[in-house]
Every structure is written in structure tokens, then in C-alpha cells.
Design a protein around this motif. Structure first.
Motif, PDB file in Angstrom:
ATOM      1  N   VAL A  18       0.843  -1.202   0.000  1.00 26.76           N
ATOM      2  CA  VAL A  18       0.000   0.000   0.000  1.00 26.76           C
ATOM      3  C   VAL A  18       0.876   1.249   0.000  1.00 26.76           C
ATOM      4  O   VAL A  18       0.576   2.232  -0.695  1.00 26.76           O
ATOM      5  N   ALA A  19       1.965   1.228   0.750  1.00 26.38           N
ATOM      6  CA  ALA A  19       2.882   2.370   0.784  1.00 26.38           C
ATOM      7  C   ALA A  19       3.528   2.591  -0.579  1.00 26.38           C
ATOM      8  O   ALA A  19       3.678   3.740  -1.023  1.00 26.38           O
ATOM      9  N   GLY A  24       3.903   5.880  -5.339  1.00 26.42           N
ATOM     10  CA  GLY A  24       3.768   5.957  -6.792  1.00 26.42           C
ATOM     11  C   GLY A  24       2.704   6.957  -7.209  1.00 26.42           C
ATOM     12  O   GLY A  24       2.884   7.715  -8.170  1.00 26.42           O
ATOM     13  N   ALA A  25       1.596   6.995  -6.477  1.00 25.52           N
ATOM     14  CA  ALA A  25       0.538   7.961  -6.780  1.00 25.52           C
ATOM     15  C   ALA A  25       1.005   9.385  -6.483  1.00 25.52           C
ATOM     16  O   ALA A  25       0.685  10.319  -7.232  1.00 25.52           O
ATOM     17  N   PHE A  29       1.008  11.835  -9.687  1.00 21.34           N
ATOM     18  CA  PHE A  29       0.106  12.988  -9.706  1.00 21.34           C
ATOM     19  C   PHE A  29       0.827  14.290  -9.343  1.00 21.34           C
ATOM     20  O   PHE A  29       0.196  15.338  -9.293  1.00 21.34           O
ATOM     21  N   ASP A  30       2.122  14.201  -9.094  1.00 20.10           N
ATOM     22  CA  ASP A  30       2.971  15.358  -8.833  1.00 20.10           C
ATOM     23  C   ASP A  30       2.407  16.222  -7.704  1.00 20.10           C
ATOM     24  O   ASP A  30       2.315  17.437  -7.812  1.00 20.10           O
ATOM     25  N   VAL A  31       2.064  15.558  -6.601  1.00 21.31           N
ATOM     26  CA  VAL A  31       1.529  16.257  -5.440  1.00 21.31           C
ATOM     27  C   VAL A  31       2.638  17.114  -4.843  1.00 21.31           C
ATOM     28  O   VAL A  31       3.731  16.611  -4.544  1.00 21.31           O
ATOM     29  N   LEU A  48      13.152   8.875  -3.529  1.00 22.84           N
ATOM     30  CA  LEU A  48      12.001   7.997  -3.736  1.00 22.84           C
ATOM     31  C   LEU A  48      12.121   6.736  -2.879  1.00 22.84           C
ATOM     32  O   LEU A  48      11.141   6.300  -2.259  1.00 22.84           O
ATOM     33  N   ALA A  49      13.319   6.171  -2.801  1.00 25.62           N
ATOM     34  CA  ALA A  49      13.531   4.965  -1.998  1.00 25.62           C
ATOM     35  C   ALA A  49      13.367   5.258  -0.507  1.00 25.62           C
ATOM     36  O   ALA A  49      12.760   4.464   0.222  1.00 25.62           O
TER      37      ALA A  49
END
Length: 99
Positions: A18-19, A24-25, A29-31, A48-49
Motif C-alpha cells: 500500500v505504501a 507511486g501515486a 500525480f505530482d503532489v 524515492l527509496a
């Protein structure tokens, strides 16, 4: 491997998955421009890691906690070892009203 250890590892893996989907989302979506920041930086994959590992630990722990808290106890009839508790019954009591 004991059943409870497999149970906890399975739910920890679900939380990690889920994480990973969540990170990835966030990137897709470039939040808050996280995706652009990670793709434009030379250390973007490291960021990212690290974000995935940190959120994986958090989501995995939450998922394990949910799984443990939602475990039910088997409803078994009483086996005669315990005396049944008497239910409390209200008793009317007269009280004088004072000013």
C-alpha cells in the motif's frame, strides 16, 4: 514458521505494498511537485527509496496493528469453571427533596 509470525509478515507486506502504491501515486500525480523534484534531481531515486521505506514502515505497522486488533476470539460456551455473574438490578431508593 509459526502461524502468528506468518500472519504478521503477511500483513506487514500488505502495508508495504500500500505504501509503494501511495508513493507511486504521489509521484505520478505530482503532489506538491514531488514528482518533478525527484525527476529533476540527481538523487531523485534515493529520495524515492527513502520515502517508500519510511512510509512502508509506517503503513506496515498500521496494517499489522489493524490485523491484530481485528482478530476475534473464538466464542465458546462456558465450560463450568467460572461461576456466572449475576446481572445488576436497580433498586428503588427514596430520597427527600431539599431546598
Amino acid at each position: 514458521m509459526p502461524v502468528l509470525v506468518r500472519f504478521l509478515l503477511r500483513h506487514a507486506a500488505i502495508g508495504m505494498g500500500v505504501a509503494a502504491v501511495f508513493v507511486g501515486a504521489l509521484a505520478a500525480f505530482d503532489v506538491f511537485h514531488l514528482g518533478a523534484l525527484m525527476s529533476g534531481s540527481p538523487d531523485g531515486l534515493l529520495a524515492l527509496a527513502v520515502l517508500t521505506c519510511a512510509l512502508g514502515i509506517t503503513f506496515g505497522s498500521v496494517q499489522m496493528g489493524f490485523a491484530v486488533m481485528l482478530m476475534g476470539e473464538d466464542e465458546q460456551p462456558p465450560n463450568g469453571r467460572r461461576a456466572p455473574l449475576n446481572r445488576l438490578r436497580p433498586i428503588p431508593v427514596r430520597v427527600r427533596a431539599r431546598r
